[in-house]
Enzyme design. Structure first.
Site, PDB file in Angstrom:
ATOM      1  N   VAL A  24      91.613  66.284 153.659  1.00 18.12           N
ATOM      2  CA  VAL A  24      92.337  67.118 154.637  1.00 18.12           C
ATOM      3  C   VAL A  24      93.087  68.246 153.926  1.00 18.12           C
ATOM      4  O   VAL A  24      92.976  69.415 154.305  1.00 18.12           O
ATOM      5  CB  VAL A  24      93.308  66.235 155.474  1.00 18.12           C
ATOM      6  CG1 VAL A  24      94.268  67.097 156.296  1.00 18.12           C
ATOM      7  CG2 VAL A  24      92.518  65.297 156.377  1.00 18.12           C
ATOM      8  N   ARG A  72      81.174  49.518 162.163  1.00 16.37           N
ATOM      9  CA  ARG A  72      79.738  49.501 161.841  1.00 16.37           C
ATOM     10  C   ARG A  72      79.038  49.768 163.168  1.00 16.37           C
ATOM     11  O   ARG A  72      79.200  49.004 164.109  1.00 16.37           O
ATOM     12  CB  ARG A  72      79.342  48.137 161.260  1.00 16.37           C
ATOM     13  CG  ARG A  72      79.949  47.907 159.886  1.00 16.37           C
ATOM     14  CD  ARG A  72      79.376  46.664 159.221  1.00 16.37           C
ATOM     15  NE  ARG A  72      79.745  46.635 157.816  1.00 16.37           N
ATOM     16  CZ  ARG A  72      80.753  45.918 157.319  1.00 16.37           C
ATOM     17  NH1 ARG A  72      81.472  45.172 158.099  1.00 16.37           N
ATOM     18  NH2 ARG A  72      81.027  45.950 156.023  1.00 16.37           N
ATOM     19  N   THR A 126      84.179  51.562 148.780  1.00 11.24           N
ATOM     20  CA  THR A 126      83.856  50.146 148.996  1.00 11.24           C
ATOM     21  C   THR A 126      84.470  49.347 147.853  1.00 11.24           C
ATOM     22  O   THR A 126      84.455  49.799 146.709  1.00 11.24           O
ATOM     23  CB  THR A 126      82.339  49.869 149.047  1.00 11.24           C
ATOM     24  OG1 THR A 126      82.123  48.449 148.897  1.00 11.24           O
ATOM     25  CG2 THR A 126      81.566  50.566 147.945  1.00 11.24           C
ATOM     26  N   ASP A 128      83.189  46.829 146.609  1.00 18.78           N
ATOM     27  CA  ASP A 128      82.129  46.127 145.870  1.00 18.78           C
ATOM     28  C   ASP A 128      81.669  46.806 144.578  1.00 18.78           C
ATOM     29  O   ASP A 128      81.008  46.169 143.755  1.00 18.78           O
ATOM     30  CB  ASP A 128      80.905  45.924 146.777  1.00 18.78           C
ATOM     31  CG  ASP A 128      81.181  44.877 147.853  1.00 18.78           C
ATOM     32  OD1 ASP A 128      82.140  44.106 147.698  1.00 18.78           O
ATOM     33  OD2 ASP A 128      80.426  44.834 148.834  1.00 18.78           O
ATOM     34  N   ASP A 130      79.298  48.775 144.047  1.00 19.45           N
ATOM     35  CA  ASP A 130      77.849  48.654 143.854  1.00 19.45           C
ATOM     36  C   ASP A 130      77.111  49.942 144.214  1.00 19.45           C
ATOM     37  O   ASP A 130      75.995  49.892 144.719  1.00 19.45           O
ATOM     38  CB  ASP A 130      77.312  47.471 144.678  1.00 19.45           C
ATOM     39  CG  ASP A 130      77.644  47.609 146.157  1.00 19.45           C
ATOM     40  OD1 ASP A 130      78.453  48.485 146.527  1.00 19.45           O
ATOM     41  OD2 ASP A 130      77.092  46.828 146.952  1.00 19.45           O
ATOM     42  N   MET A 170      84.879  38.274 147.027  1.00 19.93           N
ATOM     43  CA  MET A 170      83.898  39.023 147.817  1.00 19.93           C
ATOM     44  C   MET A 170      82.781  39.591 146.949  1.00 19.93           C
ATOM     45  O   MET A 170      82.943  39.741 145.739  1.00 19.93           O
ATOM     46  CB  MET A 170      84.593  40.138 148.590  1.00 19.93           C
ATOM     47  CG  MET A 170      85.136  39.645 149.908  1.00 19.93           C
ATOM     48  SD  MET A 170      85.668  41.000 150.938  1.00 19.93           S
ATOM     49  CE  MET A 170      85.729  40.166 152.519  1.00 19.93           C
ATOM     50  N   ARG A 172      78.856  40.326 148.640  1.00 23.43           N
ATOM     51  CA  ARG A 172      77.675  39.759 149.296  1.00 23.43           C
ATOM     52  C   ARG A 172      76.434  40.007 148.444  1.00 23.43           C
ATOM     53  O   ARG A 172      75.601  39.132 148.288  1.00 23.43           O
ATOM     54  CB  ARG A 172      77.531  40.414 150.676  1.00 23.43           C
ATOM     55  CG  ARG A 172      76.641  39.685 151.619  1.00 23.43           C
ATOM     56  CD  ARG A 172      76.766  40.204 153.030  1.00 23.43           C
ATOM     57  NE  ARG A 172      77.128  41.624 153.080  1.00 23.43           N
ATOM     58  CZ  ARG A 172      77.708  42.209 154.107  1.00 23.43           C
ATOM     59  NH1 ARG A 172      78.020  41.503 155.175  1.00 23.43           N
ATOM     60  NH2 ARG A 172      77.996  43.501 154.102  1.00 23.43           N
ATOM     61  N   GLU A 188      86.138  30.208 133.108  1.00 25.16           N
ATOM     62  CA  GLU A 188      85.171  29.503 132.260  1.00 25.16           C
ATOM     63  C   GLU A 188      83.741  29.920 132.614  1.00 25.16           C
ATOM     64  O   GLU A 188      82.875  30.012 131.758  1.00 25.16           O
ATOM     65  CB  GLU A 188      85.325  27.986 132.429  1.00 25.16           C
ATOM     66  CG  GLU A 188      86.319  27.341 131.474  1.00 25.16           C
ATOM     67  CD  GLU A 188      87.753  27.794 131.712  1.00 25.16           C
ATOM     68  OE1 GLU A 188      88.122  27.971 132.879  1.00 25.16           O
ATOM     69  OE2 GLU A 188      88.497  27.975 130.718  1.00 25.16           O
TER      70      GLU A 188
END
Ligand code: F6P
Length: 324
Positions: A24, A72, A126, A128, A130, A170, A172, A188
């Protein structure tokens, strides 16, 4: 280009607000009109589009979530849905788009660009981490630190009772969070979707470790092919078959998505937001603004979606060597 719009889409990530703020304010600095679209693509279809000003993004840099809300959208997956979205953008006179989200959001942006040609630049939002084309995604650092804080606390109680804890984080389809908080938390073992988990080997090593350590932390990414932490704990427990040993599971879940973004996420989000607007003005389109080796890089949506950002081998080695 005079009018552009920004939206957040998919799973929220800490730092999205800092990114909206940067988009913005950069747009205003460059004398563009900037519009905010609420609820991602769903809001685009339904015309939830409002003019934003510098004050619209005051006092949000430190806040998790997204002031533009996220969603979504099933309808945006359809041709009819995207047509409605395009008509809304046309009605508002919007000539450029900034999408803050993950690979699902970029897939939508790419299809929309191919159909309607509205210049679009993405920002990697995100937890993740990824997405190909950026070393880190907005929200990842905060999520790792949130998980790490929890693991530190679990370690205290695990040690006090000589227990074996399985902590689910988290991810997936991605083991980045598990791997980094596993290294930082001194786990470990780390179980992630990118590598095959050998439960027989884990059981054997756990038995060996018990000679020197009375408690253990095992970090499980939710998408591991052997299952979530509950399922894996039951399998390992059955294999160890020792009634004196106690096994516990903690699932961290959505707490990893919230909270105040770390300094690293705020800086990353601000840089990507500014780069997205500057890129749009200078003709970048159908691509994402990310940071690679400290520099702004524009990577095509096609590569962001289809190329894989590989985990570092030495990260995996660290877990193995440092847990003996
Ligand atoms: O944001 C990515 C992610 O956190 C994944 O790791 C996780 O599986 C997913 O979102 C869950 O999202 P939601 O609960 O919003 O569907």
């Amino acid at each position: 280009m005079k009018k552009i719009a920004v939206l957040t889409s998919g799973g929220d990530a800490p730092g999205m607000n800092a990114c909206i703020r940067a988009v913005v304010r950069t747009a205003i600095f460059k004398e563009l009109e900037i519009y905010g679209i609420s609820y991602g693509y769903e809001g685009m279809i339904n015309g939830r589009i409002k003019r934003m000003h510098s004050y619209s993004v005051s006092n949000i840099i430190q806040r998790g979530g997204t002031i533009l809300k996220s969603a979504r959208s099933e309808e945006f997956r359809t041709k009819e849905g995207r047509k409605k979205a395009y008509e809304q953008l046309k009605a508002f006179g919007i000539e450029g788009l900034i999408v803050i989200g993950g690979d699902g959001s970029f897939t939508g942006a790419k299809i929309f660009f191919e159909e309607y040609g509205i210049p679009t630049v993405g920002c990697p939002g995100t937890i993740d981490n990824d997405i190909y084309g950026t070393d880190y995604t907005i929200g990842f650092d905060t999520a790792v630190n949130t998980a790490l804080e929890a693991i530190d606390k679990i370690r205290d109680t695990a040690a006090a009772h000589d227990r074996i804890f399985f902590v689910e984080v988290m991810g997936r389809d991605s083991g980045y969070i598990a791997l980094e908080c596993g290294i930082g938390g001194g786990a470990e073992f780390v179980m992630i979707p990118e590598t095959s988990t050998d439960l027989r080997q884990v059981t054997k090593s756990l038995k060996n470790l018990r000679k020197s350590k009375s408690s253990s932390i095992i970090v499980v990414a939710e998408g591991d092919e052997e299952g979530g932490a509950d399922e894996i704990m039951e399998k390992v427990k059955a294999k160890i078959n020792d009634p004196d040993k106690e096994f516990k599971v903690t699932t961290l879940g959505h707490i990893q998505r919230g909270g105040n973004p770390t300094a690293r996420d705020r800086v990353l989000a601000s840089r990507c937001g500014m780069a997205a607007v500057e890129g749009l003005i200078s003709g970048e389109q159908n691509c994402m603004a990310g940071i690679v080796n400290g520099e702004v890089v524009y990577t095509s949506f096609d590569d962001c979606i289809n190329k894989t950002k590989h985990l570092k081998d030495d990260h995996l080695k660290l877990i193995e060597i440092l847990s003996i």
